[in-house]
Motif scaffolding. Structure first.
Motif, PDB file in Angstrom:
ATOM      1  N   LEU A 109       0.824  -1.260   0.133  1.00 22.19           N
ATOM      2  CA  LEU A 109       0.146  -0.004   0.033  1.00 22.19           C
ATOM      3  C   LEU A 109       0.805   1.274  -0.152  1.00 22.19           C
ATOM      4  O   LEU A 109       0.586   2.466  -0.553  1.00 22.19           O
ATOM      5  CB  LEU A 109      -0.986  -0.025   1.214  1.00 22.19           C
ATOM      6  N   ALA A 110       2.149   1.155   0.805  1.00 23.08           N
ATOM      7  CA  ALA A 110       2.889   2.376   0.790  1.00 23.08           C
ATOM      8  C   ALA A 110       3.525   2.624  -0.619  1.00 23.08           C
ATOM      9  O   ALA A 110       3.552   3.660  -1.004  1.00 23.08           O
ATOM     10  CB  ALA A 110       3.957   2.207   1.779  1.00 23.08           C
ATOM     11  N   VAL A 111       3.834   1.392  -1.296  1.00 22.25           N
ATOM     12  CA  VAL A 111       4.334   1.711  -2.721  1.00 22.25           C
ATOM     13  C   VAL A 111       3.258   2.257  -3.642  1.00 22.25           C
ATOM     14  O   VAL A 111       3.563   3.268  -4.498  1.00 22.25           O
ATOM     15  CB  VAL A 111       4.684   0.302  -3.348  1.00 22.25           C
ATOM     16  N   ILE A 112       2.009   1.832  -3.695  1.00 21.67           N
ATOM     17  CA  ILE A 112       0.909   2.240  -4.414  1.00 21.67           C
ATOM     18  C   ILE A 112       0.740   3.674  -3.967  1.00 21.67           C
ATOM     19  O   ILE A 112       0.529   4.712  -4.931  1.00 21.67           O
ATOM     20  CB  ILE A 112      -0.517   1.492  -4.168  1.00 21.67           C
ATOM     21  N   ILE A 113       0.767   4.357  -2.862  1.00 20.11           N
ATOM     22  CA  ILE A 113       0.660   5.700  -2.283  1.00 20.11           C
ATOM     23  C   ILE A 113       1.782   6.435  -3.031  1.00 20.11           C
ATOM     24  O   ILE A 113       1.485   7.628  -3.384  1.00 20.11           O
ATOM     25  CB  ILE A 113       0.660   5.562  -0.991  1.00 20.11           C
ATOM     26  N   PHE A 114       2.996   5.659  -3.077  1.00 15.60           N
ATOM     27  CA  PHE A 114       3.990   6.518  -3.563  1.00 15.60           C
ATOM     28  C   PHE A 114       3.920   6.742  -4.971  1.00 15.60           C
ATOM     29  O   PHE A 114       4.063   7.951  -5.627  1.00 15.60           O
ATOM     30  CB  PHE A 114       5.380   5.399  -3.516  1.00 15.60           C
ATOM     31  N   LEU A 115       3.439   5.825  -5.711  1.00 14.25           N
ATOM     32  CA  LEU A 115       2.989   6.127  -7.242  1.00 14.25           C
ATOM     33  C   LEU A 115       1.989   7.019  -7.411  1.00 14.25           C
ATOM     34  O   LEU A 115       2.037   7.923  -8.317  1.00 14.25           O
ATOM     35  CB  LEU A 115       2.671   4.786  -7.831  1.00 14.25           C
ATOM     36  N   GLY A 116       1.025   6.893  -6.521  1.00 16.06           N
ATOM     37  CA  GLY A 116      -0.180   8.060  -6.757  1.00 16.06           C
ATOM     38  C   GLY A 116       0.120   9.252  -6.348  1.00 16.06           C
ATOM     39  O   GLY A 116      -0.376  10.424  -6.782  1.00 16.06           O
ATOM     40  N   ALA A 117       1.343   9.582  -5.483  1.00 14.88           N
ATOM     41  CA  ALA A 117       1.710  10.932  -5.141  1.00 14.88           C
ATOM     42  C   ALA A 117       2.236  11.765  -6.082  1.00 14.88           C
ATOM     43  O   ALA A 117       2.410  12.797  -6.048  1.00 14.88           O
ATOM     44  CB  ALA A 117       2.572  10.945  -3.791  1.00 14.88           C
ATOM     45  N   PHE A 118       2.613  11.165  -7.364  1.00  8.65           N
ATOM     46  CA  PHE A 118       3.029  11.836  -8.374  1.00  8.65           C
ATOM     47  C   PHE A 118       1.921  12.866  -8.996  1.00  8.65           C
ATOM     48  O   PHE A 118       2.420  13.660  -9.835  1.00  8.65           O
ATOM     49  CB  PHE A 118       3.494  11.018  -9.347  1.00  8.65           C
ATOM     50  N   VAL A 119       0.632  12.668  -8.673  1.00  8.52           N
ATOM     51  CA  VAL A 119      -0.274  13.482  -8.900  1.00  8.52           C
ATOM     52  C   VAL A 119      -0.405  14.386  -7.928  1.00  8.52           C
ATOM     53  O   VAL A 119      -0.815  14.025  -6.596  1.00  8.52           O
ATOM     54  CB  VAL A 119      -1.873  12.933  -9.246  1.00  8.52           C
ATOM     55  N   PRO A 120      -0.055  15.856  -7.858  1.00 12.33           N
ATOM     56  CA  PRO A 120      -0.007  16.342  -6.460  1.00 12.33           C
ATOM     57  C   PRO A 120      -1.159  16.785  -5.994  1.00 12.33           C
ATOM     58  O   PRO A 120      -2.433  16.849  -6.511  1.00 12.33           O
ATOM     59  CB  PRO A 120       0.627  17.959  -7.017  1.00 12.33           C
ATOM     60  N   LEU A 121      -1.131  16.999  -4.745  1.00 11.61           N
ATOM     61  CA  LEU A 121      -2.376  17.375  -3.808  1.00 11.61           C
ATOM     62  C   LEU A 121      -3.249  16.186  -3.634  1.00 11.61           C
ATOM     63  O   LEU A 121      -3.954  16.126  -2.554  1.00 11.61           O
ATOM     64  CB  LEU A 121      -2.753  18.631  -4.324  1.00 11.61           C
TER      65      LEU A 121
END
Length: 491
Positions: free
Chosen positions: A351-363
């Motif tokens: 889940l942390a890795v998925i959140i890391f990839l999703g954080a490339f979309v700001p905010l």
């Protein structure tokens, strides 16, 4: 026949005299109107004498002689007074009205365009320009949609190259050959991406049985809550609902088959896009400067110097944005991963890795991907744990918005948060996930390029003004020197 020819010539001379008199009358009328345009002449003018500058006799006796039937000899020359006198040039308003074929009026505009209010004219011209710009953007987006695989591959290659290019430059400054530096950094980045993918798959496959059992327990608890909770559903109602879902699945087998075919096509497109992205990334790392120079040669000559200065600034902005985004995404993933692991939610690392990839979309990216952790906590640990995971997500998003984004990306992305959110929304509508990812860097790069061109134009205007002032000063000095030299020569 001779008498008829003489009569014809006499009539022609008489018509010429009449035309000359009419021209003189018209000239006098225009002179009166030019003197007082608000007071038009109402009385019919009488016989008008020829002006003093004209040596010919007055036209009135000639008209009288024509009326009396006096006919001159054919060989007699036509007096100068019989030729139509040239009228003086009319004012601009008279000329415009003469072209439109109507009488002059002081309150009437010279052209129909002048009758339109100024605000309406500005609105109309702005509207057709906006329509033309909208049509151009529509064509661009249509072409990009048709070539979406190529477009997204190039954009993804630019983002990856912006992340890896500083390492290539560092190796080249240390004396490493260009091909070796580009190949080594490219293979290292590819290996890192592969390790991240392998780690996610390994964690999911290892914890999948436990998660499946916990999901089944969560579904049973949800069914018990539907029966004993405030809804007071019965076992038969729940069974009927499950049967309807099963029937919908069996009756839509064709649609599911076509969906699977579509899924296979999507998989092929993703594989093709990945190969194209890797290929483009390597050549951008290896020969990016030459590619940029080649692109500059395709621009008009007067635009090359401006874009040659804007290109490096845009690349610096993109590099800073990508590096800052990676840093912010890593911090978000670590904080949220530690929080959901302390709360006992399974699959904390994937889940942390998925959140890391999703954080490339700001905010909004980390918050959207973090909802997966909330759902897993809901079906495995209950609503209280899910609420705590949601609190962790909101707290990390607040830290990102108010501390991380201004501190890390403040200098790279000078875009208002509202512009970021609207850009992400527009990019997601146009291009899906890929559009949401590339929307903010595209806005940041465009803002940098526009700002550079505006400052360049302002500097050019300032230089032009200074040169004009220097030229005027030199001319005044040159004009003053002969005037000062004349008294000295007289002494």
């Amino acid at each position: 026949m001779a008498r008829g020819g003489k009569a014809f010539k006499a009539v022609a001379k008489g018509m010429a005299v009449v035309a000359s008199a009419a021209a003189v009358i018209e000239r006098r009328r225009r002179a009166a109107m030019a003197a007082d345009p608000h007071e038009l002449p109402t009385e019919a003018p009488g016989p008008v004498p020829v002006p003093r500058t004209d040596p010919a006799p007055a036209p009135a006796p000639v008209v009288a002689s024509v009326a009396a039937g006096a006919v001159a000899e054919p060989s007699a020359p036509v007096p100068a007074a019989t030729a139509p006198a040239a009228a003086p040039p009319a004012p601009a308003a008279h000329t415009a009205h003469a072209g439109l074929g109507r009488e002059y009026h002081p309150g009437r505009p010279a052209t129909p365009a002048e009758a339109v209010p100024w605000g309406l004219r500005v609105a109309a011209e702005s509207t057709w320009r906006l329509l033309l710009l909208g049509a151009a953007l529509y064509v661009i987006f249509y072409v990009v949609d048709m070539l979406r695989l190529v477009a997204f591959s190039v954009l993804a290659s630019l983002l990856i190259s912006a992340l890896l290019e500083p390492s290539v430059s560092w190796l080249r400054r240390r004396g490493v050959p260009r091909s070796l530096a580009a190949g080594g950094v490219f293979l290292s980045g590819l290996a890192g991406i592969g390790l991240v993918g392998w780690f996610v798959v390994w964690q999911v496959s290892t914890n999948l049985p436990d998660v499946t059992a916990q999901v089944k327990d969560g579904v049973n608890q949800l069914r018990d809550w539907l029966i004993t909770g405030p809804l007071h559903l019965t076992q038969q109602q729940i069974k009927d609902f499950a049967d309807q879902i099963t029937k919908a699945i069996t009756t839509n087998t064709d649609q599911l088959t076509s969906a699977s075919i579509t899924g296979a096509q999507i998989a092929v497109e993703i594989l093709t896009s990945l190969l194209m992205t890797f290929f483009t990334t390597f050549f951008l790392l290896y020969d990016g400067e030459r590619i940029w120079n080649w692109a500059l040669r395709g621009l008009p000559r007067h635009s090359r110097f401006a874009m040659a200065g804007a290109g490096p600034k845009a690349w610096a902005t993109l590099t800073a944005y990508v590096r800052g985004t990676v840093c912010v995404a890593f911090i978000d993933a670590v904080c949220i991963g530690i929080g959901i692991d302390l709360l006992g939610v399974p699959l904390a690392m994937p889940l942390a890795v998925i959140i890391f990839l999703g954080a490339f979309v700001p905010l909004v990216g980390a918050l959207v991907t973090g909802t997966v952790a909330v759902l897993i906590a809901l079906v495995t640990q209950g609503p209280w744990t899910a609420l705590m995971v949601l609190v962790v997500l909101i707290a990390v998003m607040q830290v990102e918005s108010h501390i991380l984004q201004p501190l890390i990306l403040g200098r790279a992305v000078r875009v208002h948060p509202l512009g970021v959110v609207l850009g992400v929304a527009a990019g997601g509508i146009i291009g899906g996930i890929g559009g949401a990812v590339v929307a903010v860097p595209l806005i940041a790069v465009t803002n940098t390029v526009v700002g550079h061109l505006r400052r360049r134009n302002e500097a050019g205007q300032a230089v032009f003004t200074a040169l004009e002032a220097a030229r005027e000063t030199a001319e005044r000095t040159a004009a003053a020197q002969p005037a000062a030299a004349q008294p000295a020569a007289a002494d």
